[in-house]
Scaffold this active site. Structure first.
Site, mmCIF file in Angstrom:
data_model
loop_
_atom_site.group_PDB
_atom_site.id
_atom_site.type_symbol
_atom_site.label_atom_id
_atom_site.label_comp_id
_atom_site.label_asym_id
_atom_site.label_seq_id
_atom_site.Cartn_x
_atom_site.Cartn_y
_atom_site.Cartn_z
ATOM 1 N N PHE A 1 0.852 -1.324 0.092
ATOM 2 C CA PHE A 1 0.035 -0.200 -0.137
ATOM 3 C C PHE A 1 0.968 1.272 0.012
ATOM 4 C CE2 PHE A 1 0.938 -0.044 4.586
ATOM 5 C CZ PHE A 1 1.002 1.619 4.816
ATOM 6 N N GLU B 1 -5.070 -3.721 -1.716
ATOM 7 C CA GLU B 1 -6.391 -3.584 -1.560
ATOM 8 C C GLU B 1 -6.675 -2.145 -0.876
ATOM 9 O OE1 GLU B 1 -4.432 -5.825 -0.383
ATOM 10 O OE2 GLU B 1 -5.598 -7.180 1.160
ATOM 11 N N ARG B 2 -5.749 -1.466 -0.279
ATOM 12 C CA ARG B 2 -5.908 -0.594 0.688
ATOM 13 C C ARG B 2 -6.202 0.917 -0.489
ATOM 14 N NH1 ARG B 2 -7.117 -3.253 3.959
ATOM 15 N NH2 ARG B 2 -5.658 -4.489 4.993
ATOM 16 N N CYS C 1 9.491 1.974 3.567
ATOM 17 C CA CYS C 1 10.599 0.883 3.863
ATOM 18 C C CYS C 1 11.818 1.319 4.201
ATOM 19 C CB CYS C 1 10.628 -0.291 2.784
ATOM 20 S SG CYS C 1 10.986 0.379 1.260
ATOM 21 N N GLU D 1 9.022 -3.960 13.138
ATOM 22 C CA GLU D 1 8.953 -2.649 12.254
ATOM 23 C C GLU D 1 7.424 -1.974 12.525
ATOM 24 O OE1 GLU D 1 7.725 -3.667 8.277
ATOM 25 O OE2 GLU D 1 9.069 -1.893 7.272
#
Ligand code: NAD
Length: 499
Positions: free
Chosen positions: A149, A176-177, A281, A384
Site C-alpha cells: 500500500f 487492496e488499500r 521501507c 517494524e
C-alpha cells in the site's frame, strides 16, 4: 459507492466476487470506495488472455515497445495532479509526497526507454573455426507483481515498466488499500499504445495471490510487502518452479558519530523518520548516537523539531509534514506498540498519542513520538512499527553501534552521519545491509542503479530496477553457430574445449 473491479484486456470490468473491502480516506476515516476481492478464476482468465497477447508483443521490436513507455511518461506528466490527488486520498500522504511517489516510478520508466540497448545480447566472432557465439535476452512470458500500500504508484511502475518493455505480459495485484492509482496507470499505458492484455490488473487479497502462486503460465513473481508474506510467497513460488524476488520489511538504523554535524543529523532523522508518517521501507526508525554527549545533544535538538512537526490532511491549505496512517488498524497497532515501549521502560520524550486533528477527529492520525533509551530486547525495537515513531538506542562506541545494526534481522537501508572518511568507509564495507547512506538518511538508489535489501528484507538474488530488472524479467539464450557448413572434422566424443 463505486466498487473497483479489474482491468482486463484494456477495459475496467466488474468482478463476479461477492467479497469486497472498503477503501478509506485516511484523513477523514470515511469509506470512499470499495474494491472487489477477486476470484482465483478471474486471475486465471486474466493470465490466459495475457498469454495470448504476449506472443505478438514479444515479436514487436524493442524500440516500438520503448515508444509506449515514452508516451506513458508524457501522460504521467499530463495527469500528475490528478494521480497525486487520488493517491493522497487513499493513502493519506501529502500531495508533494504523492508526486514524489509517482516521479520515482516515472524515473524507472525513463530508464526503461533504454530497453533496446539493455536487451542487446553479446557476440563473439570466430569463437572457433567458423564458429560464432551469441547470446540474447528473451522475455519470460507472463509475469506477475504483488505490491504494497505504501507506494501505490512507484512500486507497480518499478515492476511493470521493465517487465513490459522487455516483451512480457504483466499481471498486477495491487494493495487492496489503495488500488485506484494502479488502475489509472493501466489506463494510461493503454492510452500510450500498449496492446490490450499486456497489462492486466487483478484486484484482491490472498485468494488472488494464491492463484498467482499456482498458475502454471506465470513464470516470475515480483513481490513487495511485509516480511512474513514475502517469505510465504518466496517459498511457495519457488516450490512451484517460478522465478521469484520478494522484498520485505525493514528496521533502518542511523549511526550518529560524535564528530557529526548534529543539526544536520537531527534534520535528517526528522525527515527520514516522520516523512510519510513513517510508512516507508526506507524510513529511519532507530537512531544510534555514539557516546553520552552525542546522544544528549541529539535528543535535545530532536525534541523541538519533532514537537513542531505539522500534521494534517493532504487537502490542508497549509504546509503539512505528514498525514494520517493508512487504516484504523494501523493506527491502533502503532498506539499499542508505543504503549508497550512505555511499559518496557523506554523514555517517551515526545508523546504523540493524544494528537487530535481538529475537524478530522475520525481520521487515522498518529502524532509524532520519540523514544529515548530504547533497549534492543524491547518490542518497539524488534518490530517494524511503520508509523511516526523514532527510537534512540544509546551506544558507547562505534563498534557497539555497528554491531547493533549488523545483528538486526532486517537489512534494507542504513546511514551513518560523520565527518570522518575512515569511519564512513569502514561502515560502508562492513555493514550487512543493502542500501547505505553516508550523511544521507534515505539512500534510495536512482533508477539506473538497483534497489534491494539484505537479510530478512529481501528474498531472491536480483534487485529491483536498474540492470537487475532486465535480468529478472528476461532469460538468456546462448547460440553457437558454425558457418560455412563445409568443415569436416569427423565425430568427436570428448567435451569441446579450446585446447
Ligand atoms: P503486506 O505484506 O500486508 O501486503 C503486500 C501485498 O501482499 C498486498 O498486495 C496484499 O494484498 C498481499 N497480502 C497481504 N496478506 C497476504 C496473505 N496473507 N497472503 C497473500 N498475500 C497477502 O504489506 P503492506 O502493509 O501493504 O506494506 C507495508 C510493508 O511493505 C512494510 O513491511 C514495508 O517495509 C514493506 N515494503 C518493503 C519495501 C522494500 O522494497 N523492501 C518497499 C515498500 C514496502
Amino acid at each position: 459507492m463505486k466498487v473497483i473491479g479489474h482491468f482486463i484486456n484494456g477495459r475496467e470490468v466488474a468482478s463476479n466476487s461477492q467479497r469486497t473491502t472498503n477503501i478509506f480516506n485516511p484523513a477523514t476515516g470515511e469509506v470512499q470506495n470499495k474494491v472487489a476481492l477477486g476470484l482465483a478464476s478471474e486471475l486465471d482468465d486474466a493470465v490466459e488472455k495475457a498469454r495470448k497477447a504476449q506472443v505478438e508483443w514479444a515479436a514487436t521490436n524493442p524500440q516500438r515497445r520503448a515508444r509506449v513507455i515514452i508516451k506513458f511518461i508524457d501522460l504521467l506528466h499530463r495527469d500528475m495532479d490528478e494521480l497525486a490527488r487520488v493517491l493522497s486520498s487513499e493513502h493519506g500522504k501529502t500531495l508533494p509526497d504523492a508526486k514524489g511517489d509517482i516521479i520515482r516510478g516515472l524515473e524507472v520508466a525513463e530508464f526503461c526507454i533504454g530497453a533496446p540497448h539493455l536487451l542487446k545480447g553479446e557476440f563473439t566472432d570466430s569463437a572457433g573455426p567458423g564458429i560464432d557465439m551469441y547470446s540474447m535476452r528473451q522475455p519470460l512470458g507472463v509475469v506477475a507483481g504483488i505490491t504494497p500500500f505504501n507506494f501505490p504508484a512507484m512500486i507497480p511502475m518499478w515492476k511493470f515498466c521493465p517487465a513490459i518493455v522487455a516483451g512480457n505480459a504483466f499481471i498486477l495485484k495491487p494493495s487492496e488499500r489503495d488500488p485506484s492509482v494502479p488502475m489509472m496507470l493501466a489506463n494510461l499505458m493503454l492510452e500510450a499504445g500498449l496492446p490490450e492484455g499486456i497489462l492486466q490488473v487483478v484486484n484482491g487479497d490472498k485468494e488472488v495471490v494464491d492463484a498467482i502462486l499456482v498458475n502454471p503460465d506465470i513464470s516470475a513473481i515480483g513481490f513487495v510487502g511485509s516480511t512474513p508474506i514475502a517469505e510465504y510467497i518466496y517459498s511457495k513460488g519457488c516450490a512451484n518452479g517460478k522465478r521469484v524476488q520478494c522484498f520485505g520489511g525493514a528496521k533502518n538504523h542511523m549511526i550518529v558519530m560524535p564528530d557529526a554535524d548534529l543539526d544536520q543529523a537531527a534534520d535528517a532523522l526528522v525527515g527520514a523518520g516522520y516523512g510519510a508518517a513513517g510508512e516507508r521501507c526506507m524510513a529511519i526508525s532507530v537512531a544510534l548516537p555514539v557516546g553520552k554527549e552525542t546522544g544528549d545533544k541529539l535528543v535535545e535538538k530532536l525534541i523541538p523539531k519533532i514537537e513542531s512537526l505539522k500534521i494534517g490532511p493532504y487537502t490542508s491549505d497549509h504546509e503539512v509534514d505528514f498525514g494520517p496512517v493508512v487504516t484504523k488498524e494501523a493506527q491502533q497497532r502503532i498506539f499499542a506498540l508505543v504503549d508497550s515501549g512505555v511499559k518496557d521502560g523506554a523514555k517517551l520524550v515526545v508523546d504523540g498519542r493524544d494528537f487530535r486533528m481538529q475537524g478530522y477527529e475520525e481520521g487515522f492520525f498518529v502524532g509524532a513520538c520519540l523514544f529515548d533509551n530504547v533497549k534492543t530486547d524491547m518490542e518497539i525495537y524488534k518490530q517494524e512499527i511503520f508509523g511516526p515513531v523514532l527510537s534512540t538506542v544509546r551506544t558507547d562506541s562505534y563498534e557497539e553501534a555497528l554491531s547493533i545494526a549488523i545483528n538486526n534481522e532486517y537489512g534494507n537501508g542504513t546511514a551513518i552521519f560523520t565527518r570522518d572518511g575512515d569511519t564512513a568507509r569502514d561502515f560502508a564495507n562492513r555493514i550487512n545491509i543493502g542500501m547505505v547512506g553516508i550523511n544521507v538518511p534515505i539512500p534510495v538508489p536512482l533508477a539506473y542503479h538497483t534497489f534491494g535489501g539484505w537479510k530478512k528484507s529481501a528474498f531472491g538474488d536480483l534487485n529491483q530496477h536498474g540492470p537487475d530488472a532486465f535480468r529478472f524479467y528476461t532469460r538468456t539464450k546462448t547460440i553457437t553457430s558454425r558457418w560455412p557448413t563445409g568443415i569436416k572434422e569427423g565425430a568427436k566424443f570428448s567435451i569441446p574445449t579450446m585446447e
